[in-house]
Design a protein around this motif. Structure first.
Motif, PDB file in Angstrom:
ATOM      1  N   VAL A  73      23.550 -35.349 -30.628  1.00 29.22           N
ATOM      2  CA  VAL A  73      23.024 -34.524 -31.677  1.00 29.22           C
ATOM      3  C   VAL A  73      21.868 -34.222 -30.928  1.00 29.22           C
ATOM      4  CG1 VAL A  73      21.911 -35.048 -34.082  1.00 29.22           C
ATOM      5  CG2 VAL A  73      24.601 -35.139 -33.464  1.00 29.22           C
ATOM      6  N   LEU A  74      20.505 -35.275 -30.221  1.00 27.26           N
ATOM      7  CA  LEU A  74      19.449 -35.200 -29.925  1.00 27.26           C
ATOM      8  C   LEU A  74      19.443 -33.577 -28.725  1.00 27.26           C
ATOM      9  CD1 LEU A  74      18.047 -38.380 -29.960  1.00 27.26           C
ATOM     10  CD2 LEU A  74      17.554 -37.062 -31.474  1.00 27.26           C
ATOM     11  N   LEU A  75      20.512 -34.381 -28.173  1.00 29.00           N
ATOM     12  CA  LEU A  75      20.203 -33.254 -26.960  1.00 29.00           C
ATOM     13  C   LEU A  75      20.562 -31.476 -27.831  1.00 29.00           C
ATOM     14  CD1 LEU A  75      22.649 -34.744 -24.389  1.00 29.00           C
ATOM     15  CD2 LEU A  75      20.134 -34.357 -23.990  1.00 29.00           C
ATOM     16  N   ILE A  76      22.115 -31.526 -28.265  1.00 27.44           N
ATOM     17  CA  ILE A  76      21.671 -29.924 -29.078  1.00 27.44           C
ATOM     18  C   ILE A  76      20.739 -29.537 -30.374  1.00 27.44           C
ATOM     19  CG2 ILE A  76      22.741 -29.058 -30.840  1.00 27.44           C
ATOM     20  CD1 ILE A  76      24.580 -29.707 -28.321  1.00 27.44           C
ATOM     21  N   LEU A  77      20.286 -30.574 -30.846  1.00 27.41           N
ATOM     22  CA  LEU A  77      18.692 -30.265 -31.291  1.00 27.41           C
ATOM     23  C   LEU A  77      17.339 -29.879 -30.477  1.00 27.41           C
ATOM     24  CD1 LEU A  77      19.088 -32.634 -34.199  1.00 27.41           C
ATOM     25  CD2 LEU A  77      20.023 -29.887 -34.051  1.00 27.41           C
ATOM     26  N   LEU A  78      16.953 -30.705 -29.345  1.00 27.21           N
ATOM     27  CA  LEU A  78      16.281 -30.789 -29.455  1.00 27.21           C
ATOM     28  C   LEU A  78      15.626 -30.185 -27.321  1.00 27.21           C
ATOM     29  CD1 LEU A  78      14.572 -34.413 -30.240  1.00 27.21           C
ATOM     30  CD2 LEU A  78      14.134 -32.239 -30.825  1.00 27.21           C
ATOM     31  N   VAL A  79      17.055 -30.417 -26.608  1.00 28.07           N
ATOM     32  CA  VAL A  79      16.986 -30.311 -24.891  1.00 28.07           C
ATOM     33  C   VAL A  79      17.760 -28.844 -24.707  1.00 28.07           C
ATOM     34  CG1 VAL A  79      17.846 -31.155 -23.070  1.00 28.07           C
ATOM     35  CG2 VAL A  79      16.455 -32.828 -23.962  1.00 28.07           C
ATOM     36  N   ILE A  80      18.735 -28.788 -25.042  1.00 31.29           N
ATOM     37  CA  ILE A  80      19.639 -27.499 -25.304  1.00 31.29           C
ATOM     38  C   ILE A  80      18.990 -26.319 -25.605  1.00 31.29           C
ATOM     39  CG2 ILE A  80      22.579 -26.689 -25.729  1.00 31.29           C
ATOM     40  CD1 ILE A  80      23.265 -29.334 -24.962  1.00 31.29           C
TER      41      ILE A  80
END
Length: 367
Positions: A73-80
């Motif tokens: 979820v953090l990757l989806i929200l912040l990085v990708i």
């Protein structure tokens, strides 16, 4: 009484052929199971450690699943989103970068970059091609990814498969072990241990190295003020598993972008005169980031996480990725590394048997 070698070779050949045929016809169908199995294999040591710490297998797998979901979820929200945005921006900026390169070359070598110069025309053509083809590439990758790994597979099937395979991993390996031919069980177990050691060193160890270096490059380059630092770090970390290539490609890309960004970007005023100077400090910082990254990889990360010898030569690995990728598509690329590890271990075992045989040593007993 064991079967003759010719019959054993025939049966194992049939098994190999069936495996390749299934991979050929069911590539997209078995994709979530391949991904789920790979995830379960990578996470199994963590589950074993949690079990040793006092957790049951169910609790250990549940803890791993919750942590993995939070990270996702953090990757989806912040990085990708930032990664996609920088990739598209880099493609759109390519013509401007080549125009600045052309301007710099024109200033230093005006005789070879006149209006009708072939070099100038080629630079313009390269910039336009990168912009057009790059956009098509991004759109193609997105569309093919959505067709190949749809939302249902990504968000439901793969995590479910990984959860249940991780939960039953020990039981599955025990059942497979019980089905091994009894005449060769010790040899197969030894080969399996060698294969597991090779895969663990490469996939788990080298994967961790790629993740650490990619994060370091991305954070370091963005902190240094380099535009597109996240995408450069992502590319460098992604191909770090090929010795020197990741640092070389990422370093050339980062330093090249730094030259375009910081060359003549510092405004120096002297009364009414305005000149532009090159920010060599920023360019040196970008180069130093990759130099220090190479030091970390060669002296700390790789020796600690991967070990001295993985047993997968980079050329052999690239060959396996190319062959399986061209034959079986994306699924082929996923299974290329395990298959390369299996073949490498089997070939080394076959060479050891060959050197112990009369075919190699001859009839002489003195050697």
């Amino acid at each position: 009484m064991a079967l003759p070698v010719s019959q054993q070779a025939k049966y194992w050949g049939i098994v190999t052929a069936v495996f390749l045929v299934v991979l050929w016809f069911l590539g997209d169908v078995i994709l979530p199971f391949v991904l789920g199995g790979a995830i379960a294999y990578c996470l199994d040591p963590i589950a074993d450690r949690l079990e040793k710490a006092g957790c049951t297998r169910v609790i250990a797998v549940t803890i791993i699943t919750i942590v993995a979901a939070l990270v996702f979820v953090l990757l989806i929200l912040l990085v990708i989103p930032t990664l996609i945005q920088q990739t598209a921006a880099l493609i759109d900026t390519a013509p401007e970068l080549f125009e600045r390169l052309q301007a710099g070359l024109t200033e230093r070598f005006p005789q070879i970059l006149d209006a009708d110069s072939t070099v100038r025309q080629q630079l313009l053509a390269i910039g336009e091609t990168i912009q057009s083809k790059g956009g098509e590439l991004v759109n193609g990758l997105v569309s093919s990814a959505l067709g190949l790994i749809n939302v249902l597979v990504l968000l439901i099937i793969v995590p479910v498969v990984a959860f249940y395979m991780l939960l039953d991993w020990d039981n599955m390996t025990a059942k497979i072990d019980s089905m091994l031919p009894r005449d060769h069980v010790d040899t197969i177990r030894q080969l399996a241990r060698d294969i597991d050691r090779t895969l663990a060193s490469f996939i788990r160890g080298q994967g961790t190295v790629c993740l650490v270096l990619g994060t370091y490059y991305a954070v370091g380059l963005m902190a240094a003020g380099l535009n597109f630092g996240l995408i450069v770090g992502f590319i460098a970390g992604l191909i770090t598993f090929i010795p020197y290539v990741g640092a070389l490609v990422g370093g050339v890309l980062a330093v090249g972008l730094a030259l375009f960004q910081f060359w003549g970007s510092v405004e120096v005023t002297d009364g009414e005169t305005v000149t532009y100077a090159t920010n060599w400090v920023r360019i040196g910082i970008v180069a130093g980031i990759f130099g220090f990254g190479q030091f970390l990889e060669g002296n700390i990360l790789t020796p600690k996480l991967v070990g001295g010898s993985v047993g997968l030569h980079p050329v052999w690995l690239l060959f396996a990725l190319s062959v399986f990728g061209s034959l079986f598509g994306f699924v082929g690329m996923l299974v290329a590394v395990p298959v390369a590890a299996v073949l490498g271990v089997v070939v080394r075992y076959a060479l050891e048997q060959y050197k112990d045989s009369l075919l190699y040593r001859g009839k002489s007993t003195g050697d």
